[in-house]
Enzyme design. Structure first.
Site, mmCIF file in Angstrom:
data_model
loop_
_atom_site.group_PDB
_atom_site.id
_atom_site.type_symbol
_atom_site.label_atom_id
_atom_site.label_comp_id
_atom_site.label_asym_id
_atom_site.label_seq_id
_atom_site.Cartn_x
_atom_site.Cartn_y
_atom_site.Cartn_z
ATOM 1 N N ASP A 1 0.854 -1.188 0.000
ATOM 2 C CA ASP A 1 0.000 0.000 0.000
ATOM 3 C C ASP A 1 0.894 1.243 0.000
ATOM 4 O O ASP A 1 1.764 1.362 -0.863
ATOM 5 C CB ASP A 1 -0.966 -0.071 1.195
ATOM 6 C CG ASP A 1 -1.985 1.041 1.236
ATOM 7 O OD1 ASP A 1 -2.955 0.996 0.458
ATOM 8 O OD2 ASP A 1 -1.810 1.972 2.047
ATOM 9 N N HIS B 1 -7.116 -6.439 -1.224
ATOM 10 C CA HIS B 1 -6.049 -5.459 -1.018
ATOM 11 C C HIS B 1 -5.006 -5.876 0.011
ATOM 12 O O HIS B 1 -3.837 -5.519 -0.112
ATOM 13 C CB HIS B 1 -6.667 -4.126 -0.582
ATOM 14 C CG HIS B 1 -5.671 -3.024 -0.414
ATOM 15 N ND1 HIS B 1 -4.965 -2.494 -1.477
ATOM 16 C CD2 HIS B 1 -5.237 -2.357 0.697
ATOM 17 C CE1 HIS B 1 -4.158 -1.530 -1.033
ATOM 18 N NE2 HIS B 1 -4.288 -1.441 0.279
#
Length: 329
Positions: A107, A306
């Site tokens: 991320d 994610h």
């Protein structure tokens, strides 16, 4: 990269850095692998990688990025610009008595890893990016680009995070509940369906959490795991973490010298097939031959969301270990 040493239990310590101090958790002996988390996480998001990398013969070190956990939390918003986070990462390598390291990020941590390789090639010999592909600096100011994405009726989540205090007012009254919804919303097994409103966008006058899914925790997240994350942010508040988003324009100005620059060190990308960071940035992945010419492997995991190193820990561990073993000694 050669492998040597033996696995040992994880150890917590504070090391000096430009932030003031950086909290690290390390396990194993051997070549240094620095693990950098994203939003809204902590060193704990690498809990599945630390013992595996240590057992494979590496010195695995997961840090709390400045603003998170037990690391320093400068008050100045500008202290969270990318060049400062790169400086912290390089300082951790030095503080651990090493000259170089492989850096792995997820991320926002993927952005830190990419820019650490770009700005400090003398320290970072290779970089692995999870979830968010490298995109070189472009010619459009980021906040202008994000405003266009949102259009007139909604705010893109990065735009929503820009105003100090706005997102904090939503999150901090119920940190645990907000994190639960945010993690679920971006996890493969609990994310909203394609026909449902996209939680990356906030209706004018609304909140990001208005579009969070209701229901069970994602399979990768236990109640205890959620307690760990919530406990950290209940103690620290959310401002330090959110300040990363509030520096996208400063980063754009700071990195003008590197516009269009490529990452030349050996690199790895792992994305999730159901992750918006992968699907929206498909063009960035397609551009890897020019933007990351040292890329040795790129993987998009089918059915993954994610939170890759937690959702698909075994796959990520295998890919990381295989890639590390392929690096030059």
């Amino acid at each position: 990269m050669s492998r040597s040493g033996r696995a040992a239990g994880p150890a917590h310590r504070l090391v000096p850095s430009p932030a003031g101090r950086t909290h690290v958790v390390e396990q194993g002996r051997g070549p240094l692998v620095l693990l950098v988390h994203g939003f809204p996480e902590s060193w704990y998001s690498w809990r599945h990688q630390l013992p595996v990398l240590a057992a494979a013969g590496y010195r695995a070190v997961a840090l709390d990025v400045r603003g998170y956990g037990r690391s320093a939390k400068p008050a100045d918003v500008a202290a969270y610009r990318m060049r400062e986070l790169v400086a912290d990462s390089a300082a951790v390598v030095r503080a651990l008595g090493e000259r170089s390291a492989v850096i792995v990020g997820h991320d926002w941590g993927a952005g830190i890893a990419a820019h650490a390789a770009l700005l400090r090639p003398d320290v970072f010999s290779a970089a692995a990016l999870l979830s968010v592909p490298y995109t070189p600096r472009g010619d459009v100011r980021p906040t202008e680009a994000f405003a266009r994405i949102g259009g007139g009726s909604e705010d893109f989540y990065v735009s929503y995070f820009q105003e100090p205090g706005r997102a904090e007012a939503e999150i901090e009254p119920d940190v645990r509940g907000w994190l639960r919804g945010f993690y679920a919303g971006l996890s493969a097994d609990t994310m909203p369906g394609p026909e449902e409103p996209d939680l990356h966008f906030v209706p004018k006058g609304g909140k990001l959490s208005d579009r969070f899914p209701a229901g069970p925790l994602p399979a990768w997240l236990s109640e205890r795991d959620l307690d760990v994350y919530a406990g950290e942010f209940e103690r620290t508040g959310m401002t330090g973490a959110l300040n990363r988003y509030r520096n996208v324009d400063r980063d754009w100005e700071d990195l003008a010298e590197w516009e269009g620059a490529a990452i030349t060190q050996p690199s790895l990308f792992i994305g999730g097939g159901l992750d918006a960071s992968t699907t929206w940035l498909a063009d960035a992945i397609a551009a890897f031959p020019s933007t990351m010419p040292g890329l040795t492997a790129s993987h998009v995991l089918d059915g993954a969301g994610h939170w890759l190193q937690q959702e698909r820990a075994e796959d990520v561990n295998r890919l990381l270990v295989d890639w590390l073993a392929s690096l030059p000694a």
